[in-house]
Write a protein that holds these residues in place. Sequence first.
Motif, mmCIF file in Angstrom:
data_model
loop_
_atom_site.group_PDB
_atom_site.id
_atom_site.type_symbol
_atom_site.label_atom_id
_atom_site.label_comp_id
_atom_site.label_asym_id
_atom_site.label_seq_id
_atom_site.Cartn_x
_atom_site.Cartn_y
_atom_site.Cartn_z
ATOM 1 N N ARG A 171 50.414 62.622 38.152
ATOM 2 C CA ARG A 171 50.850 61.775 39.442
ATOM 3 C C ARG A 171 51.375 62.623 40.422
ATOM 4 O O ARG A 171 51.102 62.779 41.615
ATOM 5 N N ARG A 172 52.307 63.391 39.880
ATOM 6 C CA ARG A 172 53.343 64.396 41.020
ATOM 7 C C ARG A 172 52.301 65.355 41.398
ATOM 8 O O ARG A 172 52.264 65.402 42.724
ATOM 9 N N GLU A 185 49.641 63.491 44.127
ATOM 10 C CA GLU A 185 50.442 63.293 45.391
ATOM 11 C C GLU A 185 50.595 64.696 46.147
ATOM 12 O O GLU A 185 50.347 64.600 47.559
ATOM 13 N N ARG A 193 47.354 65.751 47.237
ATOM 14 C CA ARG A 193 46.547 64.707 48.043
ATOM 15 C C ARG A 193 45.016 64.576 47.526
ATOM 16 O O ARG A 193 44.123 64.370 47.990
#
Length: 624
Positions: free
Chosen positions: A194-195, A198, A201
Amino acid sequence: MASALDLAGVLRGLSAEELTTRLRERSVHRPTVVRDAFDLAEALLEASSVRDALSRLDRTSLLLLQVARTPGPAAALLAGAEPAFDVSDDDAARALDRVADLFLLLRDGDRVTTLDAVAEVLDADPVLARDALAGTPAPVVLEAVDVVDRQAQDAQSAERLFAVVVEVAELVRAVADSPARELAKGGLALPETRRLAEAARVDVDDVVPILAAARAAGLVELGPDGWIPASAAESWLLASWSERWAALVSAWLDALPREIRSILDQRAETSWGDPLETFSEWLFPAGGSWVPERLDAFARSAELFGLTASGRPTSVAVALLHDGAEAASAIVTTLLPAPIEKVYLQHDLTAVSPGPLDPALDGRLRSIAVVESAGLAATYRITEAGIRRALSDGETEESLRAFLTELSSTGIPQPVDYLLTETAARHGRYRVSTLTPDQLDREATVFGAVSQLRSDDPALLDTVAVDQALSPLGLRRIDPHRMLCRFEAESLYWTLSDERYPVVLEDAGQEPLRSPIRRRPKRSVLATPTDPIGDLVARVVESSGDATEEATDRAWIARQLDAAVRGRLTVVVTVALADGTTSELQMEPTGVGGGRVRGRDRKSDIERTLPLSSIVAVATPQEA
């Protein structure tokens, strides 16, 4: 045709290097039970292993195996097959080399013959019959892409060509800021996925293929703390957009499976959708187990790199496959806007780049700013933490102001100038370092401290002392200008930095150091990966050379006879006579044990029993 006995003889004569190279192309089931060349021959001729090998052979290679069931000269193998598709001499030669390397047929000088076990698997599938293989022409290409269509596809894919470079770059920078932890069983931990999603993007599902692209290009590697930038990452980040794309796609192309490359070599310019799948099923008639899966994976990765638009290859894709990455990169350069060297600095501390910023300028701007949006146009936000980090890494207030003045088309707005001035003035008011051995002996033995925080202004340490957010550090003040901590200096540094204290890390001589990498807890130590094929080859080679020559020959003869018994094969046995001469006996062994071999003499049709000690050689009738 040839048997396991013949294959074992071939395997026994190969060097460890050649055997290893060839076995890596084959599926050896249960490699741990293989002890010698006979075991290996049997493993390679298991029906499941043969089917797996056949599934990755093209139509020409399969037809060659069918024709070679009747032993004959290699040069004349396909002469009488008359396939309904074009087969050049070069194609036939490559196919012969391929099937021989995979241990599916044997060569004896210019003569070749298909192994019996391979023929049995071929017979089990009507699609692989000789007439079916030779009589089915290649699918006709019914579509053509004109110049106008190709130009439209190129324009449609241009944004994706740029986006993949941005996504990989952001992922590389994310693991540079903090290594991405790998699970002990393999794969990224979900919070890390998830990091990275993010940071780049992208959707969570796209992190794995993007990480794979970065790894293939040598931009990231797996270290003790997880995924970190590789040595090539820094120079790649400073290269031009097209050069970065070329490095990524070259690595991707090199990593494509052999079968996919052979498909593309013949269908590079047609649609990569259903027509490509139809052709693939024709080219690999035994490949039903892998063709759909690999084509789907290929289609997804081709789209990731901007090589397709609506499932059809772009000019970049065609150039890549026909002429290489350099030619494709030249087209990419024409599709992307030229890098710019100016941004708009605004009062809200943002810097807006209306196009792709020059990589060197982008890298330096990122040292004082975070990226809020990335793409053909990007938005950066200058932060106090970024300026502090740049100052710790060797920048000065003057150098940063000169950089922003040159970069900005709108000058330096007052809020930006104020932030720069104030941050530089406060920078280094708090200093963190590791305690020296003398300090440890003198003042830290009871408390167990390993690092210290110091400041020239006692009032600043008063602030730290009453800050509840810092209480987990257990800081203990020992004089007006110093506090001790039981945590390492890097942990102390990052905790203070996260709470927006103007802190720097310094060495024993009180000289500032670069900002440290924020480290994550180390992943569990993985067991050293094993190499089943390497271990297998070592056992096979050792079984042929770990005893005296005589003992090795005796063991080899016994295994040959045992294989003949199990395969119900007729062999030619050379027997040493009492007068020193030898005699050949053609027999079908029925049992081996007690130092003797029993079998039927094919010539006299009577049962014979021979002592193993008198047998000096065993050969198949073809070899005799």
